[in-house]
Design a protein around this motif. Structure first.
Motif, mmCIF file in Angstrom:
data_model
loop_
_atom_site.group_PDB
_atom_site.id
_atom_site.type_symbol
_atom_site.label_atom_id
_atom_site.label_comp_id
_atom_site.label_asym_id
_atom_site.label_seq_id
_atom_site.Cartn_x
_atom_site.Cartn_y
_atom_site.Cartn_z
ATOM 1 N N ILE A 136 0.846 -1.199 0.000
ATOM 2 C CA ILE A 136 0.000 0.000 0.000
ATOM 3 C C ILE A 136 0.885 1.254 0.000
ATOM 4 C CG2 ILE A 136 -1.619 1.332 1.408
ATOM 5 C CD1 ILE A 136 -2.918 -1.387 2.128
ATOM 6 N N PHE A 137 1.945 1.218 0.824
ATOM 7 C CA PHE A 137 2.869 2.363 0.821
ATOM 8 C C PHE A 137 3.481 2.559 -0.567
ATOM 9 C CE2 PHE A 137 3.196 1.448 5.514
ATOM 10 C CZ PHE A 137 2.525 2.594 5.888
ATOM 11 N N ALA A 138 3.818 1.440 -1.235
ATOM 12 C CA ALA A 138 4.397 1.541 -2.578
ATOM 13 C C ALA A 138 3.409 2.204 -3.529
ATOM 14 C CB ALA A 138 4.776 0.162 -3.087
ATOM 15 N N LEU A 139 2.138 1.805 -3.433
ATOM 16 C CA LEU A 139 1.139 2.384 -4.338
ATOM 17 C C LEU A 139 0.969 3.877 -4.060
ATOM 18 C CD1 LEU A 139 -1.552 -0.438 -4.461
ATOM 19 C CD2 LEU A 139 0.004 0.276 -6.287
ATOM 20 N N LEU A 140 1.032 4.249 -2.769
ATOM 21 C CA LEU A 140 0.921 5.676 -2.443
ATOM 22 C C LEU A 140 2.108 6.444 -3.027
ATOM 23 C CD1 LEU A 140 -0.357 5.454 1.239
ATOM 24 C CD2 LEU A 140 -1.620 6.247 -0.769
ATOM 25 N N VAL A 141 3.304 5.866 -2.898
ATOM 26 C CA VAL A 141 4.500 6.516 -3.457
ATOM 27 C C VAL A 141 4.344 6.684 -4.961
ATOM 28 C CG1 VAL A 141 6.937 6.132 -3.972
ATOM 29 C CG2 VAL A 141 6.109 5.799 -1.650
ATOM 30 N N THR A 182 1.624 6.721 -6.730
ATOM 31 C CA THR A 182 0.551 7.649 -7.076
ATOM 32 C C THR A 182 1.040 9.090 -6.949
ATOM 33 O OG1 THR A 182 -1.017 6.026 -6.268
ATOM 34 C CG2 THR A 182 -1.839 8.245 -6.594
ATOM 35 N N GLU A 183 1.793 9.346 -5.878
ATOM 36 C CA GLU A 183 2.343 10.688 -5.709
ATOM 37 C C GLU A 183 3.221 11.073 -6.895
ATOM 38 O OE1 GLU A 183 2.096 13.333 -3.823
ATOM 39 O OE2 GLU A 183 3.705 14.229 -5.024
ATOM 40 N N LEU A 184 3.944 10.083 -7.430
ATOM 41 C CA LEU A 184 4.894 10.383 -8.501
ATOM 42 C C LEU A 184 4.240 10.412 -9.877
ATOM 43 C CD1 LEU A 184 7.845 8.223 -7.211
ATOM 44 C CD2 LEU A 184 7.782 10.708 -7.347
ATOM 45 N N MET A 185 2.934 10.150 -9.929
ATOM 46 C CA MET A 185 2.266 10.067 -11.229
ATOM 47 C C MET A 185 2.385 11.388 -11.993
ATOM 48 S SD MET A 185 -1.227 8.281 -12.082
ATOM 49 C CE MET A 185 -2.293 9.146 -10.980
ATOM 50 N N SER A 186 2.242 12.487 -11.250
ATOM 51 C CA SER A 186 2.304 13.793 -11.922
ATOM 52 C C SER A 186 3.402 14.642 -11.316
ATOM 53 C CB SER A 186 0.978 14.535 -11.773
ATOM 54 O OG SER A 186 -0.046 13.760 -12.332
ATOM 55 N N HIS A 187 3.934 15.468 -12.139
ATOM 56 C CA HIS A 187 4.921 16.466 -11.754
ATOM 57 C C HIS A 187 4.290 17.421 -10.735
ATOM 58 C CE1 HIS A 187 7.527 19.900 -12.372
ATOM 59 N NE2 HIS A 187 6.544 20.562 -12.915
ATOM 60 N N GLY A 188 5.045 17.793 -9.720
ATOM 61 C CA GLY A 188 4.500 18.663 -8.675
ATOM 62 C C GLY A 188 3.755 17.849 -7.629
ATOM 63 N N PRO A 189 3.296 18.522 -6.553
ATOM 64 C CA PRO A 189 2.572 17.798 -5.502
ATOM 65 C C PRO A 189 1.329 17.125 -6.076
ATOM 66 C CG PRO A 189 3.071 20.046 -4.826
ATOM 67 C CD PRO A 189 3.413 19.946 -6.275
ATOM 68 N N THR A 190 1.091 15.867 -5.725
ATOM 69 C CA THR A 190 -0.064 15.157 -6.250
ATOM 70 C C THR A 190 -1.042 14.787 -5.149
ATOM 71 O OG1 THR A 190 1.411 14.255 -7.918
ATOM 72 C CG2 THR A 190 -0.784 13.302 -7.785
ATOM 73 N N ILE A 191 -0.626 13.896 -4.228
ATOM 74 C CA ILE A 191 -1.566 13.544 -3.154
ATOM 75 C C ILE A 191 -1.031 13.838 -1.760
ATOM 76 C CG2 ILE A 191 -2.965 11.820 -4.381
ATOM 77 C CD1 ILE A 191 -1.092 9.691 -3.049
ATOM 78 N N GLY A 193 1.926 0.795 -14.425
ATOM 79 C CA GLY A 193 2.464 -0.560 -14.261
ATOM 80 C C GLY A 193 2.247 -1.060 -12.842
ATOM 81 N N ALA A 194 2.474 -0.167 -11.872
ATOM 82 C CA ALA A 194 2.295 -0.559 -10.470
ATOM 83 C C ALA A 194 0.852 -0.966 -10.204
ATOM 84 C CB ALA A 194 2.715 0.580 -9.557
ATOM 85 N N TYR A 195 -0.094 -0.260 -10.848
ATOM 86 C CA TYR A 195 -1.496 -0.633 -10.641
ATOM 87 C C TYR A 195 -1.783 -2.016 -11.233
ATOM 88 C CZ TYR A 195 -2.156 4.268 -9.350
ATOM 89 O OH TYR A 195 -2.067 5.502 -8.738
ATOM 90 N N TYR A 232 5.843 12.177 1.953
ATOM 91 C CA TYR A 232 6.399 11.316 0.916
ATOM 92 C C TYR A 232 7.666 10.626 1.421
ATOM 93 C CZ TYR A 232 8.819 9.909 -3.310
ATOM 94 O OH TYR A 232 9.493 9.174 -4.246
ATOM 95 N N ASN A 233 8.534 11.397 2.104
ATOM 96 C CA ASN A 233 9.765 10.803 2.654
ATOM 97 C C ASN A 233 9.442 9.659 3.606
ATOM 98 O OD1 ASN A 233 11.181 12.650 1.224
ATOM 99 N ND2 ASN A 233 11.733 13.942 2.970
ATOM 100 N N LYS A 234 8.397 9.864 4.420
ATOM 101 C CA LYS A 234 8.014 8.805 5.347
ATOM 102 C C LYS A 234 7.458 7.611 4.599
ATOM 103 C CE LYS A 234 7.122 11.957 9.129
ATOM 104 N NZ LYS A 234 6.105 12.696 9.876
ATOM 105 N N LEU A 235 6.694 7.867 3.561
ATOM 106 C CA LEU A 235 6.074 6.762 2.819
ATOM 107 C C LEU A 235 7.130 5.847 2.213
ATOM 108 C CD1 LEU A 235 3.067 8.423 0.962
ATOM 109 C CD2 LEU A 235 3.009 6.868 2.910
ATOM 110 N N PHE A 236 8.154 6.450 1.566
ATOM 111 C CA PHE A 236 9.113 5.535 0.928
ATOM 112 C C PHE A 236 10.003 4.854 1.963
ATOM 113 C CE2 PHE A 236 12.005 9.313 0.382
ATOM 114 C CZ PHE A 236 13.148 8.783 0.953
#
Ligand SMILES: [Cu+2]
Lengths: 236, 552
Positions: B49-54, B56-65, B472-474, B71-75
């Motif tokens: 789940i943490f990987a998917l959140l990471v 998802t955040e990286l899906m778009s340039h700039g802040p996403t979710i 791909g992650a999805y 983000y640092n904590k998530l990875f």
């Protein structure tokens, strides 16, 4: 101790062996060998763990030898030497406990075990005096260096002869001897448990595994100290 | 153990004794293995789940979710949970605990009480990790590099909880390794010589050696880190005169072998799969067995290849780079021998075999890209980029996790007594395989173009490849959830599995499904190798997928 008949593979009645042999072993000899190998592997892990500290010590000593030389003058060589003698003697008594257990002499085993445990107590009492002296003098690890009794509110009281990095030396001193002291405590616990079982009459000339392994562990505790003593107290 | 009567000992282990206490205080390696499995899979879910959140955040340039600090904590959590709570215990503690004693023809592991202790120690470690998360979690990365892990005064308690958690988890790993090592030496059934040991056992043997020798160094390193944090020791912290590179040396002295603690069990599993589903003896059995030990040995002398840009001496860099290439030898031995095993084999594409083949493909990519990173001049360019991330995910996930799922599907009928739906499992395998490659092939490209790892944001030109990776992650997640669904469905609705669903000649398929409490009613006597298909009778090779009396 193992007759060929109870080693047969198709033994359909696994409960025929002596009560001290656990169900998943075929013979008492197999159980003994297994336990012994287990203890040796465990000792290997302990040596690797202390090994990390020794590596840190060696690197720091190579880089900052002056700090170590200056710091070690503040360790009490007499007390360290006394403790070395006490531990060496306790290793002997631990070995004698195994010997008498192998011969089935229960009371003698108890006597040697009690002697070993008493030696451990002496070691810890000496250590207590050493530690309390260091705490009074403010010879403490890291940022507590120069702050007697870990009291950060008081003005720092430094020893002039000591460089400021001596805080790292005393840090290593406390970690290394502290971790070793913890092992002494654990060893005392193990030996007390072995003593209790011996008094209850669980051991015999055929079955003395726990005495053997307890002593083996105690030798490790001794061995680590034999390296700690010269490396910390006698480097001048 | 000896309190159980003969009838109980020869009953299905799942039903032999009843009540929650019979599980919580069980000394049976099979039940401990299952309990481990449950928690290890829960950790996999959390890390996933943490990987998917990471992603998802990286899906778009700039802040996403999420925000940058989150983000640092998530990875960090993704890495720490996946490594310490999932991958390291995954194959040994769950599948290994279950299968290893049975493959040895033993009634249990050497020290059943230590085995149970290791499980509870694992739970303690997991709890400490959860406490760290409850306190707001750490953002140091899973490596706890100094001075990151020492800087922030407000993070003190969280870092302490997390470090102590990993410290405690290490002991659980040591206990498992010690138990396996001694079991393999002392509990082999009559006739089970070293050259008749299944390759799974050889892999576990090499893994155990590394667990036992490397983990104590991690323990003492983390202990020193705790002291550094609490007392300001001045060993690792450069501000106090310490040496942060020393921490890296210590850390990788454990964590490089840890990589092999993770991958060797995966190799161990697929060796079994290739033999069973090709109906052939493993080509170069002895070489494959020795290559596991070779990896264990080489694993201890290459650690500093993680530190080529940390400021080591040029000589050290060259030395560790050269040594690192040695890794290719045992790895190559394995890959070539597995491939040769397939040659003229009678291959079936049952779901576990799909994972073994995926392993072969993915591990080869993971291994070969390692050469780029072991080479000094290319590593300077690729260090700390997505290329590294892609490389180790190909090894850790494409290797170990794929091997783990393959092994899980392989031994599932033996463990649970239930057969799962092949179609569903096949779909899950393909989605996982495709999703995995889409996720991480794109990261190789990103990395070689200079996308640094661990960054919250990136330049706009990287966006399209990040999108591909996230989608791909999805797909990957959908594959894993499909597989999970298939397995859960089998527990509820699956038909009872037969004794030997895959027609394997290996020992664990000779006992009942599920095995009896003491594994075998009579201690087996081993007369041939684990893969001697050419010596097997036709009867032995029958695939009894379902139990004969299983009513629909
Ligand atoms: Cu490495």
């Amino acid at each position: 101790m193992s007759s060929p008949s109870d080693a047969t593979a198709h033994d359909a009645h696994p409960h025929e062996h002596p009560s001290y042999v656990q169900h998943h072993f075929d013979t008492a000899a197999q159980q003994y060998d297994t336990a012994k190998l287990g203890m040796w592997v465990f000792i290997a892990t302990e040596i690797l763990m202390f090994g990390g500290l020794f590596v840190a010590y060696a690197l720091m000593k190579a880089r900052e030898p002056d700090v170590f030389i200056a710091g070690h003058h503040y360790l009490n060589k007499e007390m360290g030497a006394l403790n070395t003698v006490v531990l060496l003697f306790s290793s002997l008594t631990a070995a004698l406990a195994v010997r008498s257990s192998q011969l089935g002499k229960r009371n003698e085993t108890s006597a040697w075990l009690v002697t070993t445990i008493l030696c451990a107590c002496v070691f810890l009492v000496v250590k207590y005096f050493e530690y309390s002296h260091k705490i009074e003098e403010g010879l403490l690890p890291g940022r507590y260096f120069g702050h007697p009794f870990f009291d950060m509110s008081a003005a720092p009281a430094f020893h002039e002869a000591l460089p400021s990095r001596a805080n790292m030396f005393f840090g290593l001193y406390f970690i290394m001897t502290g971790l070793h002291g913890l092992h002494v405590l654990i060893g005392m616990g193990i030996l007390s448990w072995v003593l209790l079982r011996n008094i209850r009459g669980e051991f015999s000339a055929e079955y003395f595994t726990a005495v053997d392994l307890g002593a083996l562990y105690w030798h490790l505790v001794d061995l680590v100290w034999i390296y700690l003593f010269p490396l910390l107290y006698l480097i001048g | 153990m000896s309190t159980h009567d003969e009838a109980t000992l020869n009953t299905n282990y799942l039903t032999a004794t009843k009540g929650w206490k019979s599980w919580a205080f069980t000394l049976d390696h099979k039940r401990i293995g299952l309990m481990y499995l449950v928690f290890v899979l829960a950790a996999f879910l959390a890390g996933g789940i943490f990987a998917l959140l990471v992603r998802t955040e990286l899906m778009s340039h700039g802040p996403t979710i999420v925000s940058g600090p989150t983000y640092n904590k998530l990875f960090t959590l993704h890495g720490a949970i996946m490594v310490f709570l999932f991958i390291i215990p995954s194959i040994p503690a769950s599948l290994g605990n279950f299968i290893l004693p049975i493959q040895l023809g033993a009634k249990d592991v050497a020290f059943p009480k230590l085995n149970l202790l290791s499980f509870y120690v694992y739970l303690c470690g997991a709890t400490l990790t959860l406490l760290s998360i409850a306190h707001g979690s750490v953002d140091t990365g899973w490596t706890f590099y100094t001075p990151y892990s020492l800087q922030d005064p407000e993070a003190a308690t969280k870092v302490l909880y997390m470090t102590l958690g990993v410290f405690v988890l290490g002991f659980s790993s040591i206990l498992t390794g010690l138990n396996f090592l001694v079991s393999i030496h002392k509990l082999r059934a009559p006739g089970l010589t070293w050259t008749r040991l299944p390759l799974f056992i050889w892999g576990m043997y090499a893994t155990s050696i590394m667990q036992v020798l490397a983990t104590p160094v991690l323990a003492i390193t983390l202990l020193m880190l705790v002291f550094e944090r609490v007392f300001g020791l001045g060993i690792f912290d450069p501000k106090l005169g310490g040496d942060p590179i020393l921490f890296q040396h210590f850390f990788w002295f454990y964590s490089h072998p840890a990589v092999y603690i993770m991958i060797v069990p995966g190799m161990a599993v697929v060796s079994e799969l290739f033999a069973t589903f090709s109906r052939r003896v493993i080509f170069g059995y002895f070489a494959v067995a020795m290559s596991s030990l070779g990896l264990a040995l080489v694993g201890f002398i290459v650690w500093a290849h993680h530190m080529f840009t940390s400021g080591m001496s040029e000589f050290a860099n060259m030395l560790f780079s050269a040594l690192t290439f040695l890794v290719a030898i045992p790895s190559g031995v394995k890959v070539f021998n597995w491939t040769a095993t397939l040659y003229k084999g009678s291959i079936s594409f049952a779901p576990p075999m799909l994972y073994a083949l995926a392993f072969l493909f993915l591990f080869t990519i993971g291994g070969l890209t390692g050469l780029f990173l072991g080479t000094l001049n290319t590593d300077i360019h690729l260090h700390d980029t997505y290329f590294v991330v892609a490389h180790f995910h190909y090894v850790m996930m494409g290797g170990t996790v794929i091997g783990f799922i393959g092994g899980l599907l392989y031994w599932w009928p033996k463990m649970t007594g239930k057969m799962y739906h092949f179609g569903g499992a096949t779909v899950g395998a393909w989605l996982t395989f495709i999703g995995f490659n889409v996720t991480f092939l794109s990261q190789f490209v990103l990395g070689s173009r200079g996308m640094p790892r661990r960054y919250y944001d990136y330049l706009p030109e990287f966006e399209s490849l990040h999108r591909v990776s996230t989608f791909g992650a999805y797909i990957l997640a959908s594959g894993l959830f499909t597989t999970a669904g298939v397995l859960i469905h089998s527990l509820a609705k699956g038909r009872a599995a037969g004794r030997n669903p895959w027609g394997s000649v290996a020992l664990e398929w000779k006992t009942q499904t599920p095995p009896v409490f003491q594994n075998f009613e009579q201690t087996p006597i081993i007369t041939k190798g684990p893969y001697d298909y050419h010596l097997a009778s036709d009867e032995e090779l029958v695939e009894d997928l379902y139990a004969p009396d299983a009513a629909e």
